[in-house]
Design a protein around this motif. Structure first.
Motif, PDB file in Angstrom:
ATOM      1  N   MET A 130      -3.652 -10.820  -3.752  1.00  0.00           N
ATOM      2  CA  MET A 130      -3.890  -9.507  -4.295  1.00  0.00           C
ATOM      3  C   MET A 130      -2.577  -8.737  -4.360  1.00  0.00           C
ATOM      4  O   MET A 130      -1.726  -8.894  -3.494  1.00  0.00           O
ATOM      5  N   ILE A 131      -2.429  -7.930  -5.422  1.00  0.00           N
ATOM      6  CA  ILE A 131      -1.277  -7.034  -5.544  1.00  0.00           C
ATOM      7  C   ILE A 131      -1.801  -5.605  -5.609  1.00  0.00           C
ATOM      8  O   ILE A 131      -2.974  -5.364  -5.908  1.00  0.00           O
ATOM      9  N   PHE A 132      -0.911  -4.675  -5.352  1.00  0.00           N
ATOM     10  CA  PHE A 132      -1.252  -3.262  -5.415  1.00  0.00           C
ATOM     11  C   PHE A 132      -0.269  -2.561  -6.332  1.00  0.00           C
ATOM     12  O   PHE A 132       0.929  -2.873  -6.329  1.00  0.00           O
ATOM     13  N   GLU A 133      -0.792  -1.632  -7.107  1.00  0.00           N
ATOM     14  CA  GLU A 133       0.042  -0.832  -7.986  1.00  0.00           C
ATOM     15  C   GLU A 133       0.087   0.588  -7.449  1.00  0.00           C
ATOM     16  O   GLU A 133      -0.960   1.207  -7.215  1.00  0.00           O
ATOM     17  N   GLU A 134       1.296   1.070  -7.250  1.00  0.00           N
ATOM     18  CA  GLU A 134       1.517   2.453  -6.850  1.00  0.00           C
ATOM     19  C   GLU A 134       2.030   3.199  -8.082  1.00  0.00           C
ATOM     20  O   GLU A 134       3.090   2.873  -8.612  1.00  0.00           O
ATOM     21  N   ARG A 135       1.243   4.146  -8.559  1.00  0.00           N
ATOM     22  CA  ARG A 135       1.643   4.978  -9.693  1.00  0.00           C
ATOM     23  C   ARG A 135       1.993   6.346  -9.135  1.00  0.00           C
ATOM     24  O   ARG A 135       1.170   7.010  -8.519  1.00  0.00           O
ATOM     25  N   ASP A 136       3.219   6.745  -9.355  1.00  0.00           N
ATOM     26  CA  ASP A 136       3.798   7.927  -8.741  1.00  0.00           C
ATOM     27  C   ASP A 136       4.113   8.934  -9.855  1.00  0.00           C
ATOM     28  O   ASP A 136       4.977   8.675 -10.689  1.00  0.00           O
TER      29      ASP A 136
ATOM     30  N   SER B 200      -6.953   4.741  -3.609  1.00  0.00           N
ATOM     31  CA  SER B 200      -6.948   6.161  -3.273  1.00  0.00           C
ATOM     32  C   SER B 200      -6.056   6.937  -4.225  1.00  0.00           C
ATOM     33  O   SER B 200      -5.334   6.368  -5.045  1.00  0.00           O
ATOM     34  N   TYR B 201      -6.110   8.236  -4.062  1.00  0.00           N
ATOM     35  CA  TYR B 201      -5.345   9.186  -4.879  1.00  0.00           C
ATOM     36  C   TYR B 201      -4.840  10.252  -3.915  1.00  0.00           C
ATOM     37  O   TYR B 201      -5.615  10.785  -3.115  1.00  0.00           O
ATOM     38  N   PHE B 202      -3.544  10.553  -3.959  1.00  0.00           N
ATOM     39  CA  PHE B 202      -2.927  11.451  -2.985  1.00  0.00           C
ATOM     40  C   PHE B 202      -2.125  12.547  -3.676  1.00  0.00           C
ATOM     41  O   PHE B 202      -1.559  12.321  -4.750  1.00  0.00           O
ATOM     42  N   THR B 203      -2.033  13.709  -3.022  1.00  0.00           N
ATOM     43  CA  THR B 203      -1.060  14.732  -3.387  1.00  0.00           C
ATOM     44  C   THR B 203      -0.200  14.997  -2.157  1.00  0.00           C
ATOM     45  O   THR B 203      -0.562  14.608  -1.043  1.00  0.00           O
ATOM     46  N   THR B 204       0.918  15.673  -2.358  1.00  0.00           N
ATOM     47  CA  THR B 204       1.828  15.927  -1.248  1.00  0.00           C
ATOM     48  C   THR B 204       1.706  17.371  -0.758  1.00  0.00           C
ATOM     49  O   THR B 204       1.417  18.273  -1.529  1.00  0.00           O
ATOM     50  N   GLU B 205       1.919  17.553   0.525  1.00  0.00           N
ATOM     51  CA  GLU B 205       1.910  18.878   1.153  1.00  0.00           C
ATOM     52  C   GLU B 205       3.286  19.235   1.698  1.00  0.00           C
ATOM     53  O   GLU B 205       3.614  20.393   1.836  1.00  0.00           O
TER      54      GLU B 205
ATOM     55  N   ASN C 181       4.455  18.867  -5.961  1.00  0.00           N
ATOM     56  CA  ASN C 181       4.013  18.582  -7.334  1.00  0.00           C
ATOM     57  C   ASN C 181       4.063  17.078  -7.606  1.00  0.00           C
ATOM     58  O   ASN C 181       4.567  16.633  -8.628  1.00  0.00           O
ATOM     59  N   HIS C 182       3.507  16.350  -6.684  1.00  0.00           N
ATOM     60  CA  HIS C 182       3.646  14.899  -6.644  1.00  0.00           C
ATOM     61  C   HIS C 182       2.269  14.288  -6.424  1.00  0.00           C
ATOM     62  O   HIS C 182       1.528  14.731  -5.550  1.00  0.00           O
ATOM     63  N   VAL C 183       1.907  13.284  -7.219  1.00  0.00           N
ATOM     64  CA  VAL C 183       0.630  12.589  -7.100  1.00  0.00           C
ATOM     65  C   VAL C 183       0.914  11.093  -7.002  1.00  0.00           C
ATOM     66  O   VAL C 183       1.749  10.567  -7.734  1.00  0.00           O
ATOM     67  N   VAL C 184       0.198  10.415  -6.103  1.00  0.00           N
ATOM     68  CA  VAL C 184       0.315   8.961  -5.976  1.00  0.00           C
ATOM     69  C   VAL C 184      -1.077   8.359  -6.100  1.00  0.00           C
ATOM     70  O   VAL C 184      -2.019   8.799  -5.436  1.00  0.00           O
ATOM     71  N   ALA C 185      -1.209   7.369  -6.976  1.00  0.00           N
ATOM     72  CA  ALA C 185      -2.459   6.632  -7.140  1.00  0.00           C
ATOM     73  C   ALA C 185      -2.220   5.180  -6.736  1.00  0.00           C
ATOM     74  O   ALA C 185      -1.177   4.612  -7.061  1.00  0.00           O
ATOM     75  N   LEU C 186      -3.179   4.602  -6.027  1.00  0.00           N
ATOM     76  CA  LEU C 186      -3.086   3.201  -5.619  1.00  0.00           C
ATOM     77  C   LEU C 186      -4.279   2.429  -6.170  1.00  0.00           C
ATOM     78  O   LEU C 186      -5.428   2.846  -6.007  1.00  0.00           O
ATOM     79  N   TRP C 187      -3.977   1.280  -6.809  1.00  0.00           N
ATOM     80  CA  TRP C 187      -4.984   0.386  -7.380  1.00  0.00           C
ATOM     81  C   TRP C 187      -4.692  -1.027  -6.919  1.00  0.00           C
ATOM     82  O   TRP C 187      -3.532  -1.401  -6.754  1.00  0.00           O
ATOM     83  N   GLY C 188      -5.718  -1.829  -6.754  1.00  0.00           N
ATOM     84  CA  GLY C 188      -5.553  -3.223  -6.372  1.00  0.00           C
ATOM     85  C   GLY C 188      -5.997  -4.150  -7.490  1.00  0.00           C
ATOM     86  O   GLY C 188      -6.964  -3.865  -8.202  1.00  0.00           O
ATOM     87  N   TYR C 189      -5.287  -5.265  -7.651  1.00  0.00           N
ATOM     88  CA  TYR C 189      -5.575  -6.265  -8.683  1.00  0.00           C
ATOM     89  C   TYR C 189      -5.468  -7.665  -8.089  1.00  0.00           C
ATOM     90  O   TYR C 189      -4.776  -7.878  -7.103  1.00  0.00           O
ATOM     91  N   GLU C 190      -6.090  -8.608  -8.765  1.00  0.00           N
ATOM     92  CA  GLU C 190      -5.989 -10.005  -8.343  1.00  0.00           C
ATOM     93  C   GLU C 190      -4.573 -10.547  -8.551  1.00  0.00           C
ATOM     94  O   GLU C 190      -4.131 -11.416  -7.821  1.00  0.00           O
ATOM     95  N   GLY C 191      -3.883 -10.053  -9.549  1.00  0.00           N
ATOM     96  CA  GLY C 191      -2.519 -10.482  -9.849  1.00  0.00           C
ATOM     97  C   GLY C 191      -1.992  -9.730 -11.056  1.00  0.00           C
ATOM     98  O   GLY C 191      -2.691  -8.889 -11.639  1.00  0.00           O
ATOM     99  N   LEU C 192      -0.776 -10.047 -11.472  1.00  0.00           N
ATOM    100  CA  LEU C 192      -0.157  -9.345 -12.602  1.00  0.00           C
ATOM    101  C   LEU C 192      -0.899  -9.581 -13.915  1.00  0.00           C
ATOM    102  O   LEU C 192      -1.048  -8.656 -14.720  1.00  0.00           O
ATOM    103  N   ASP C 193      -1.379 -10.801 -14.137  1.00  0.00           N
ATOM    104  CA  ASP C 193      -2.129 -11.073 -15.370  1.00  0.00           C
ATOM    105  C   ASP C 193      -3.425 -10.271 -15.415  1.00  0.00           C
ATOM    106  O   ASP C 193      -3.797  -9.742 -16.468  1.00  0.00           O
ATOM    107  N   ASP C 194      -4.099 -10.166 -14.285  1.00  0.00           N
ATOM    108  CA  ASP C 194      -5.318  -9.357 -14.188  1.00  0.00           C
ATOM    109  C   ASP C 194      -5.004  -7.905 -14.523  1.00  0.00           C
ATOM    110  O   ASP C 194      -5.708  -7.263 -15.316  1.00  0.00           O
ATOM    111  N   ARG C 195      -3.951  -7.385 -13.938  1.00  0.00           N
ATOM    112  CA  ARG C 195      -3.544  -6.000 -14.197  1.00  0.00           C
ATOM    113  C   ARG C 195      -3.263  -5.776 -15.676  1.00  0.00           C
ATOM    114  O   ARG C 195      -3.747  -4.818 -16.279  1.00  0.00           O
TER     115      ARG C 195
END
Length: 104
Positions: free
Chosen positions: A1-7, A39-44, A49-63
């Protein structure tokens, strides 16, 4: 499994607008197409003014296949129009858990 962090770095004063738009118009579309929503995060503290989203995938091809289907959805395109001008910049990282990580 891989995880994508979108910042996302959101324009000052627009964080609440961006988060509400995502909650009300973006999240369900992404859940329909993408992998595991972590999950989905904001900063304190620190960089604001920062948001981080985390998603999980089976692999890069799946993503890649899932994102391609989502990008073709007119509802996703309508969501993107809603948040146009709210994001200053975005970074995306692919994270691979180590063998002792609880997220595997």
């Amino acid at each position: 499994m891989i995880f994508e962090e979108r910042d996302y770095h959101i324009r000052p004063g627009k964080l609440a607008t961006f988060v509400a738009a995502y909650r009300d118009h973006g999240l369900e579309i992404q859940k329909k197409y993408l992998g595991t929503f972590i999950s989905y995060f904001t900063t304190e503290v620190g960089e604001l003014n920062h948001v981080v989203a985390l998603w999980g995938y089976e692999g890069l091809d799946d993503r890649m296949a899932r994102r391609k289907r989502m990008l073709a959805d007119p509802d996703w395109q309508a969501y993107l129009a809603r948040v146009d001008g709210l994001i200053e910049r975005q970074n995306t990282r692919i994270l691979t858990p180590v063998d002792f990580s609880p997220l595997q």
